[in-house]
Design an enzyme around this catalytic site. Structure first.
Site, short mmCIF file in Angstrom:
data_model
loop_
_atom_site.label_atom_id
_atom_site.label_comp_id
_atom_site.label_asym_id
_atom_site.label_seq_id
_atom_site.Cartn_x
_atom_site.Cartn_y
_atom_site.Cartn_z
N ASP A 56 -10.92 0.39 12.41
CA ASP A 56 -10.04 0.44 13.13
C ASP A 56 -10.38 0.08 14.77
O ASP A 56 -11.44 1.29 15.09
CB ASP A 56 -8.89 1.72 12.69
CG ASP A 56 -8.16 2.43 13.56
OD1 ASP A 56 -7.75 1.50 15.09
OD2 ASP A 56 -6.87 3.04 13.52
N GLU B 218 -7.85 3.95 -2.12
CA GLU B 218 -8.90 4.18 -0.52
C GLU B 218 -8.48 5.46 -0.56
O GLU B 218 -7.91 6.26 -1.15
CB GLU B 218 -7.75 3.64 0.47
CG GLU B 218 -7.82 3.74 1.59
CD GLU B 218 -6.94 3.98 3.14
OE1 GLU B 218 -6.89 3.90 3.83
OE2 GLU B 218 -5.98 2.64 2.35
N LYS C 279 0.63 -1.29 0.29
CA LYS C 279 -0.27 -0.27 -0.59
C LYS C 279 0.84 1.29 0.38
O LYS C 279 1.69 1.77 0.60
CB LYS C 279 -0.71 -0.32 1.49
CG LYS C 279 -1.55 1.40 1.36
CD LYS C 279 -2.29 1.83 2.83
CE LYS C 279 -3.23 2.74 3.14
NZ LYS C 279 -3.41 2.36 4.32
N ASN D 4 -2.43 3.34 12.18
CA ASN D 4 -1.86 4.70 12.54
C ASN D 4 -0.41 3.97 13.24
O ASN D 4 -0.30 3.14 13.05
CB ASN D 4 -2.77 4.65 13.51
CG ASN D 4 -3.14 4.23 14.62
OD1 ASN D 4 -2.15 4.06 15.64
ND2 ASN D 4 -4.55 3.85 15.03
#
Length: 431
Positions: free
Chosen positions: A300, A253, A198, A329
């Site tokens: 998340d 995304e 990513k 994160n």
């Protein structure tokens, strides 16, 4: 022997953790990022660990939350989120636009509360698991996989923080063009075994980032690729990028900001859209799903209020035929362990999860979690299966205490202004 599961003490330890100069559309990571370590101690001496954001606005909520938690039992998890509702939020702490620190979309008082509650829930589950001699995944209903797959998280990156800035050094070097991104990806694959990649975009004009993804596709044929510009593009730019990369992207995304814009892009491209910005609470689900704005939700547990809410989200996504994976994160090992436990219990987890963890050179655990073939093994030890290194925790807390306040709230734009004094957070869409 009956265990006393009553919470007798809660310890809150804010810390500053080294962070490399990773770039995003808002700016650059500060040399140190704040995290909050939560310890829940039961009357019989069992300690559970949790972790969340450490910015001042979260710490200010965690303190009264901790006071209210004392006297409750660690297995009273259903009342934990209700407890969060009793904690007042300073309205000046709530942003009305993109949160610079987490790049997580519009921020609300409820989202702040959930991010704090998540750390307490994980700490309670860790303590409960230790008391019962059971791993956290068993408390969530049991694992359906023994390892959880993660994706390499690639960033445009400076070689070092600006000269004169106190910072830890790293040996990753710069990555400011397609060749640099490919070299970074090769190292991720060689060291950690990642097989999907990513790229954090929104840093350079779209044509440059298209070239970087194309270079990745050439270097790693058949490997799933993702691109995340954090809403930096207009609808038309999003469609152009999607069209040019349609043959190589697993998903795109948050190319543009907001559910309406995402829905417009989704209606005009076959490239799946993922989000951790326009769907971060249950209240945001109906519009996004009924409009077909997203095809993959990146959960998340910090955002959603914990591991049980993450499982509930996964069930809703399955009902609507929406994929689910995990956002990341700048977390440490406690959060990675929690992510791995809950991910192991989600049957339809068809996409590798994100993780910043390889970028974090510091941790508060006695032993770092390991990636093998791009996967983390699911621990069967009681609780989360991790142990706190108190000396390390103390060192990172003393760093926080020594800070004059400049680093206690993550601000990527402020960090960028050290290198570029005239820098301002770009108006979105940036391109």
């Amino acid at each position: 022997m009956t265990r006393d599961l009553t919470i007798s003490e809660v310890r809150l330890t804010p810390i500053l953790v080294a962070d490399p100069p990773l770039l995003n559309t808002q700016g650059v990571h500060q040399p140190y990022t704040p995290r909050l370590i939560v310890e829940v101690v039961t009357a019989d001496g069992t300690t559970g660990l949790g972790e969340t954001y450490g910015d001042t606005k979260y710490l200010e909520l965690a303190r009264p939350f901790a006071e209210k938690a004392v006297g409750r039992r660690v297995d009273e998890l259903n009342s934990l989120l209700l407890l969060a509702d009793e904690v007042a939020v300073d309205s000046s702490r709530v942003a009305d636009a993109v949160d610079v620190g987490g790049l997580r979309g519009v921020q609300t008082a409820d989202k702040l509360r959930l991010s704090v509650a998540s750390a307490f829930e994980v700490a309670c589950l860790d303590a409960l698991g230790k008391a019962l001699g059971r791993p956290v995944h068993a408390l969530l209903g049991g694992k359906v996989r023994d390892t959880v797959e993660y994706s390499a998280y690639l960033f445009y990156k400076w070689a070092a923080h600006p000269e004169g800035v106190t910072a830890e050094t790293d040996d990753w070097g710069a990555a400011l063009d397609p060749a640099g991104i490919v070299a970074q990806a090769r190292r991720f694959k060689e060291v950690y075994g990642f097989t999907s990649f990513k790229l954090k975009g929104g840093v350079f004009p779209p044509a440059e980032e298209i070239a970087a993804v194309r270079a990745l596709a050439e270097a790693f044929p058949g490997h799933p690729l993702r691109l995340d510009p954090n809403g930096a593009w207009s609808v038309e730019t999003s469609l152009r990028v999607a069209g040019e990369l349609a043959d190589v992207l697993e998903y795109l995304e948050d190319p543009t900001l907001g559910t309406p814009a995402m829905a417009e892009v989704a209606a005009r491209t076959h490239v799946p859209l993922a989000t951790n910005m326009c769907v971060t609470t249950f209240a945001e689900i109906p519009e996004a799903f009924t409009r077909g704005a997203v095809q993959v939700v990146l959960s998340d547990h910090h955002y959603w209020g914990g591991l049980f809410n993450t499982r509930q989200l996964a069930a809703i996504c399955r009902t609507f035929g929406v994929g689910v994976s995990m956002h990341s994160n700048t977390h440490l090992g406690i959060s990675l362990a929690a992510m791995t436990h809950v991910a192991s219990t989600v049957p339809h987890l068809h996409h590798a999860c994100d993780s910043h963890y390889p970028w974090q050179s510091e941790d508060v655990l006695t032993e770092r979690l390991a990636f093998q073939d791009g996967r983390v093994a699911v621990s069967d030890r009681p609780g989360l299966g991790v142990e706190l290194d108190r000396d390390r925790l103390d060192l990172l807390h003393r760093r926080w205490l020594a800070d004059d306040g400049a680093l206690r709230d993550r601000d990527d734009a402020a960090a960028m202004r050290v290198a570029e004094p005239g820098w301002a957070v770009p108006v979105m869409p940036r391109w």
